[in-house]
Design a protein around this motif. Structure first.
Motif, PDB file in Angstrom:
ATOM      1  N   TYR A  68       0.305  -3.643  -0.179  1.00  0.00           N
ATOM      2  CA  TYR A  68      -0.790  -4.580  -0.420  1.00  0.00           C
ATOM      3  C   TYR A  68      -1.359  -5.049   0.909  1.00  0.00           C
ATOM      4  O   TYR A  68      -0.744  -4.875   1.955  1.00  0.00           O
ATOM      5  CB  TYR A  68      -0.316  -5.776  -1.261  1.00  0.00           C
ATOM      6  CG  TYR A  68       0.774  -6.589  -0.612  1.00  0.00           C
ATOM      7  CD1 TYR A  68       0.472  -7.745   0.098  1.00  0.00           C
ATOM      8  CD2 TYR A  68       2.103  -6.189  -0.688  1.00  0.00           C
ATOM      9  CE1 TYR A  68       1.474  -8.490   0.703  1.00  0.00           C
ATOM     10  CE2 TYR A  68       3.102  -6.923  -0.089  1.00  0.00           C
ATOM     11  CZ  TYR A  68       2.787  -8.072   0.607  1.00  0.00           C
ATOM     12  OH  TYR A  68       3.776  -8.794   1.215  1.00  0.00           O
ATOM     13  N   ALA A  73      -5.602  -1.501   1.329  1.00  0.00           N
ATOM     14  CA  ALA A  73      -6.712  -1.403   0.373  1.00  0.00           C
ATOM     15  C   ALA A  73      -7.677  -0.289   0.748  1.00  0.00           C
ATOM     16  O   ALA A  73      -8.139   0.455  -0.118  1.00  0.00           O
ATOM     17  CB  ALA A  73      -7.446  -2.733   0.279  1.00  0.00           C
ATOM     18  N   LYS A  76      -5.556   3.014  -0.142  1.00  0.00           N
ATOM     19  CA  LYS A  76      -4.841   3.241  -1.399  1.00  0.00           C
ATOM     20  C   LYS A  76      -5.500   2.671  -2.646  1.00  0.00           C
ATOM     21  O   LYS A  76      -5.182   3.102  -3.748  1.00  0.00           O
ATOM     22  CB  LYS A  76      -3.421   2.646  -1.310  1.00  0.00           C
ATOM     23  CG  LYS A  76      -2.548   3.258  -0.263  1.00  0.00           C
ATOM     24  CD  LYS A  76      -1.987   4.558  -0.744  1.00  0.00           C
ATOM     25  CE  LYS A  76      -0.946   5.109   0.219  1.00  0.00           C
ATOM     26  NZ  LYS A  76      -0.458   6.395  -0.209  1.00  0.00           N
ATOM     27  N   THR A  77      -6.373   1.682  -2.520  1.00  0.00           N
ATOM     28  CA  THR A  77      -6.876   1.010  -3.720  1.00  0.00           C
ATOM     29  C   THR A  77      -8.402   0.974  -3.784  1.00  0.00           C
ATOM     30  O   THR A  77      -8.986   0.073  -4.378  1.00  0.00           O
ATOM     31  CB  THR A  77      -6.323  -0.428  -3.828  1.00  0.00           C
ATOM     32  OG1 THR A  77      -6.807  -1.203  -2.725  1.00  0.00           O
ATOM     33  CG2 THR A  77      -4.812  -0.443  -3.851  1.00  0.00           C
ATOM     34  N   ASP A  80     -10.243  -2.344  -2.383  1.00  0.00           N
ATOM     35  CA  ASP A  80     -10.110  -3.645  -3.033  1.00  0.00           C
ATOM     36  C   ASP A  80      -8.808  -4.326  -2.615  1.00  0.00           C
ATOM     37  O   ASP A  80      -7.732  -3.928  -3.068  1.00  0.00           O
ATOM     38  CB  ASP A  80     -10.158  -3.474  -4.551  1.00  0.00           C
ATOM     39  CG  ASP A  80     -10.212  -4.795  -5.288  1.00  0.00           C
ATOM     40  OD1 ASP A  80      -9.939  -5.850  -4.674  1.00  0.00           O
ATOM     41  OD2 ASP A  80     -10.519  -4.766  -6.491  1.00  0.00           O
ATOM     42  N   VAL A  83      -5.979  -5.552  -5.130  1.00  0.00           N
ATOM     43  CA  VAL A  83      -5.203  -4.569  -5.880  1.00  0.00           C
ATOM     44  C   VAL A  83      -4.055  -4.071  -5.007  1.00  0.00           C
ATOM     45  O   VAL A  83      -4.259  -3.698  -3.862  1.00  0.00           O
ATOM     46  CB  VAL A  83      -6.091  -3.385  -6.331  1.00  0.00           C
ATOM     47  CG1 VAL A  83      -5.259  -2.347  -7.075  1.00  0.00           C
ATOM     48  CG2 VAL A  83      -7.243  -3.870  -7.190  1.00  0.00           C
ATOM     49  N   SER A  85      -0.655  -1.400  -4.542  1.00  0.00           N
ATOM     50  CA  SER A  85      -0.363  -0.003  -4.821  1.00  0.00           C
ATOM     51  C   SER A  85       1.138   0.169  -5.058  1.00  0.00           C
ATOM     52  O   SER A  85       1.940  -0.021  -4.149  1.00  0.00           O
ATOM     53  CB  SER A  85      -0.816   0.862  -3.646  1.00  0.00           C
ATOM     54  OG  SER A  85      -0.485   2.215  -3.870  1.00  0.00           O
ATOM     55  N   VAL A 120      -2.589  -3.614 -10.218  1.00  0.00           N
ATOM     56  CA  VAL A 120      -1.741  -2.665  -9.500  1.00  0.00           C
ATOM     57  C   VAL A 120      -2.231  -1.255  -9.825  1.00  0.00           C
ATOM     58  O   VAL A 120      -2.444  -0.916 -10.986  1.00  0.00           O
ATOM     59  CB  VAL A 120      -0.254  -2.813  -9.908  1.00  0.00           C
ATOM     60  CG1 VAL A 120       0.592  -1.722  -9.281  1.00  0.00           C
ATOM     61  CG2 VAL A 120       0.272  -4.188  -9.509  1.00  0.00           C
ATOM     62  N   ASP A 121      -2.430  -0.462  -8.783  1.00  0.00           N
ATOM     63  CA  ASP A 121      -2.769   0.955  -8.900  1.00  0.00           C
ATOM     64  C   ASP A 121      -1.523   1.781  -8.615  1.00  0.00           C
ATOM     65  O   ASP A 121      -0.606   1.318  -7.936  1.00  0.00           O
ATOM     66  CB  ASP A 121      -3.816   1.346  -7.848  1.00  0.00           C
ATOM     67  CG  ASP A 121      -5.243   1.259  -8.349  1.00  0.00           C
ATOM     68  OD1 ASP A 121      -5.466   0.714  -9.447  1.00  0.00           O
ATOM     69  OD2 ASP A 121      -6.134   1.746  -7.641  1.00  0.00           O
ATOM     70  N   SER A 153      -4.476   8.995 -10.944  1.00  0.00           N
ATOM     71  CA  SER A 153      -4.541   7.579 -10.598  1.00  0.00           C
ATOM     72  C   SER A 153      -4.473   6.765 -11.876  1.00  0.00           C
ATOM     73  O   SER A 153      -4.999   7.158 -12.915  1.00  0.00           O
ATOM     74  CB  SER A 153      -5.853   7.275  -9.879  1.00  0.00           C
ATOM     75  OG  SER A 153      -5.867   7.910  -8.623  1.00  0.00           O
ATOM     76  N   ARG A 155      -4.182   2.353 -13.312  1.00  0.00           N
ATOM     77  CA  ARG A 155      -4.308   0.941 -12.935  1.00  0.00           C
ATOM     78  C   ARG A 155      -3.914   0.061 -14.111  1.00  0.00           C
ATOM     79  O   ARG A 155      -4.157   0.392 -15.260  1.00  0.00           O
ATOM     80  CB  ARG A 155      -5.736   0.617 -12.510  1.00  0.00           C
ATOM     81  CG  ARG A 155      -5.930  -0.879 -12.160  1.00  0.00           C
ATOM     82  CD  ARG A 155      -7.280  -1.167 -11.594  1.00  0.00           C
ATOM     83  NE  ARG A 155      -7.330  -0.666 -10.225  1.00  0.00           N
ATOM     84  CZ  ARG A 155      -8.330  -0.884  -9.381  1.00  0.00           C
ATOM     85  NH1 ARG A 155      -9.382  -1.576  -9.774  1.00  0.00           N
ATOM     86  NH2 ARG A 155      -8.310  -0.383  -8.169  1.00  0.00           N
TER      87      ARG A 155
END
Length: 158
Positions: A68, A73, A76-77, A80, A83, A85, A120-121, A153, A155
């Protein structure tokens, strides 16, 4: 292993816990799945929040990590920072079917929520999509190969 043995899930806070996390990952990803060791461990490990499931006698059963923050971000996200990971979720062969994977995912989600994250992704191996769907994750985007293994992927909003 008997299905009646107790286990706990905790945040890995000391070097011995981190060694146990990495040992589980090596067993599952490197030995079982053939992921090259140099791909399994990455620069994100140092700043990640790692969780560890251990049997009552101290035997490690599973692990996962949460990435995080703004740096994560971007990579990995989708840019964002709200969010996190979830990744490197691994459960030893002997512990599969005991709920360890679910407990690890929920511990990572709790840690994400405690840090103010909204979702969370993760990148799930396609053979594990059903597991994550049962936990409230929804797949998006195309299938991609990671370390030669098909992934999607996913979420979940917290």
């Amino acid at each position: 292993m008997s299905g009646t043995r107790a286990y706990t899930v905790r945040v890995a806070e000391d070097p011995a816990d981190l060694e146990a996390c990495f040992a589980v990952r090596k067993e599952v990803f490197v030995r079982e799945q053939g992921v090259p060791e140099d791909l399994e461990y990455d620069a994100y490990d140092a700043g990640a929040l790692h969780v560890l499931a251990v049997r009552e006698d101290g035997v490690p059963l599973g692990t996962g990590r949460l990435l995080y923050g703004a740096e994560v971000a971007a990579e990995k996200t989708g840019g964002d920072p709200s969010v996190g990971s979830l990744g490197r979720l691994a459960v030893t062969r002997e512990a599969r079917g005991l709920g360890v994977g679910v407990a690890l995912v929920r511990a990572i989600e709790e840690a994400a929520h405690a840090r103010g994250l909204a979702a969370v992704d993760l990148h799930a191996q396609t053979q594990a999509l059903g597991f994550y769907e049962r936990l409230g994750y929804a797949a998006y985007g195309p299938e991609e190969l990671e370390a030669g293994i098909p992934h999607r992927s996913m979420r979940r909003s917290l």
